[in-house]
Design an enzyme around this catalytic site. Structure first.
Site, PDB file in Angstrom:
ATOM      1  N   HIS A  48       0.618  -1.363  -0.149  1.00 53.11           N
ATOM      2  CA  HIS A  48      -0.198  -0.013   0.136  1.00 53.11           C
ATOM      3  C   HIS A  48       1.010   1.485  -0.027  1.00 53.11           C
ATOM      4  O   HIS A  48       1.726   0.945   0.145  1.00 53.11           O
ATOM      5  CB  HIS A  48      -0.836   0.468   1.162  1.00 53.11           C
ATOM      6  CG  HIS A  48      -1.817  -1.345   1.748  1.00 53.11           C
ATOM      7  ND1 HIS A  48      -3.167  -1.760   0.298  1.00 53.11           N
ATOM      8  CD2 HIS A  48      -1.721  -2.486   2.159  1.00 53.11           C
ATOM      9  CE1 HIS A  48      -3.110  -2.626   0.870  1.00 53.11           C
ATOM     10  NE2 HIS A  48      -3.259  -2.778   1.967  1.00 53.11           N
ATOM     11  N   GLU A 152      -3.273 -12.338   8.046  1.00 51.85           N
ATOM     12  CA  GLU A 152      -4.193 -11.753   8.026  1.00 51.85           C
ATOM     13  C   GLU A 152      -5.246 -12.283   7.066  1.00 51.85           C
ATOM     14  O   GLU A 152      -6.151 -11.525   6.924  1.00 51.85           O
ATOM     15  CB  GLU A 152      -3.633 -10.284   7.474  1.00 51.85           C
ATOM     16  CG  GLU A 152      -2.806 -10.568   6.095  1.00 51.85           C
ATOM     17  CD  GLU A 152      -2.285  -9.328   5.284  1.00 51.85           C
ATOM     18  OE1 GLU A 152      -2.403  -8.184   6.398  1.00 51.85           O
ATOM     19  OE2 GLU A 152      -1.388  -9.765   4.455  1.00 51.85           O
ATOM     20  N   ASP A 178      -5.935  -5.862   7.984  1.00 49.74           N
ATOM     21  CA  ASP A 178      -6.930  -6.679   7.027  1.00 49.74           C
ATOM     22  C   ASP A 178      -7.328  -7.957   7.945  1.00 49.74           C
ATOM     23  O   ASP A 178      -8.250  -8.873   7.293  1.00 49.74           O
ATOM     24  CB  ASP A 178      -5.646  -7.686   6.228  1.00 49.74           C
ATOM     25  CG  ASP A 178      -5.680  -6.414   5.047  1.00 49.74           C
ATOM     26  OD1 ASP A 178      -6.612  -6.390   4.298  1.00 49.74           O
ATOM     27  OD2 ASP A 178      -4.529  -5.852   4.153  1.00 49.74           O
TER      28      ASP A 178
HETATM   29  C1  3PY Z   1      -3.390  -5.141   8.628  1.00 46.92           C
HETATM   30  O1  3PY Z   1      -3.036  -4.173   9.383  1.00 46.92           O
HETATM   31  O2  3PY Z   1      -3.720  -5.704   8.101  1.00 46.92           O
HETATM   32  C2  3PY Z   1      -1.266  -4.259   7.967  1.00 46.92           C
HETATM   33  O3  3PY Z   1      -1.182  -5.168   6.891  1.00 46.92           O
HETATM   34  C3  3PY Z   1      -0.677  -3.150   7.995  1.00 46.92           C
HETATM   35  O4  3PY Z   1      -0.138  -2.459   7.099  1.00 46.92           O
END
Ligand code: 3PY
Length: 254
Positions: A48, A152, A178
């Protein structure tokens, strides 16, 4: 070879770092220089934010020249993306969205030179990054460069013990934002927190390190108390906005 990040792992404290999303060596140095070694790593974020692979060389050198480890988050776990980041001299690679043991094995394969993996040879700039490797880069890359995968997603958490056990994976990095979105749960809620704790435990049970992204010092302090080894305290843009607004509030007598 010890990088600033791996050296920090040998201390009692977690290894603190921050997130760089602005493609500016000046921003990286402005934060690192007065910190005098308190940040042992910087995440150069190409998933990002505004950074792409044409920025890697300058940013990696800026971070390394201030005595911190440049860690690049690639946009995705594609072999060519990992290769370009490693060739620029990253001391560790973070790959987002690791959902399975197979994903983790693939990332290790792409990150290591033969015979362990399939990384192509062409470290154009990695030898000249200030600090640790120099001419010894080729012989030490497989052992010393850190392979980090992000946990994530619900799928990732459901097999996190298997991911942690994959040979060559050094660090499980939780992306809490995420994770909440992918699980369809509230960030900070019970299910979310249970997934975070399961990942922390899985990493440590396999002798690996656990890392997490935080958005402020208080959040980071809580994660320190839970036993995380590697903590991103805040982002460059976060601190800019908050710092400016805080001082504006002070100026207005608020
Ligand atoms: C998240 O919190 O999803 C991350 O990958 C940190 O940017």
């Amino acid at each position: 070879f010890d990088t600033p990040l791996s050296a920090a792992f040998q201390k009692q404290d977690p290894a603190y770092g921050f997130w760089l999303t602005i493609p500016s060596a000046g921003v990286a140095k402005t934060i690192l220089r007065p910190s005098r070694g308190q940040f042992s790593w910087v995440l150069i974020d190409a998933e990002h934010g505004l950074i792409n692979d044409t920025h890697y060389y300058e940013l990696v050198n800026a971070v390394a020249s201030e005595g911190a480890s440049p860690i690049i988050r690639v946009p995705w776990g594609e072999e060519w993306m990992l290769k370009r980041a490693l060739d620029a001299g990253a001391q560790g690679i973070v790959t987002p969205m690791c959902h399975s043991e197979e994903d983790a094995k693939k990332i290790v394969k792409y990150s290591k030179y033969p015979p362990i993996g399939t990384r192509g040879y062409g470290p154009m700039f990695a030898h000249s990054v200030p600090g640790v490797f120099g001419a010894e880069y080729d012989n030490n890359a497989n052992d010393s460069l850190l392979v980090v995968v992000q946990i994530e997603s619900r799928q990732g958490v459901e097999c996190v013990e298997k991911i942690a056990a994959v040979d060559g994976i050094d660090i499980l990095f939780i992306g809490p934002f995420d994770l909440a979105k992918q699980m369809g749960v509230q960030r900070g809620g019970e299910e979310h927190e249970a997934a975070i704790q399961r990942t922390l435990k899985a990493a440590h049970s396999s002798g690996k390190k656990a890392a997490i992204f935080c958005t402020n010092g208080e959040d980071a302090n809580n994660r320190r108390a839970q036993g995380f080894d590697m903590i991103s305290v805040i982002t460059d843009v976060g601190v800019l906005a908050e710092g400016m607004l805080r001082e504006l509030g002070v100026a207005r007598g608020q």
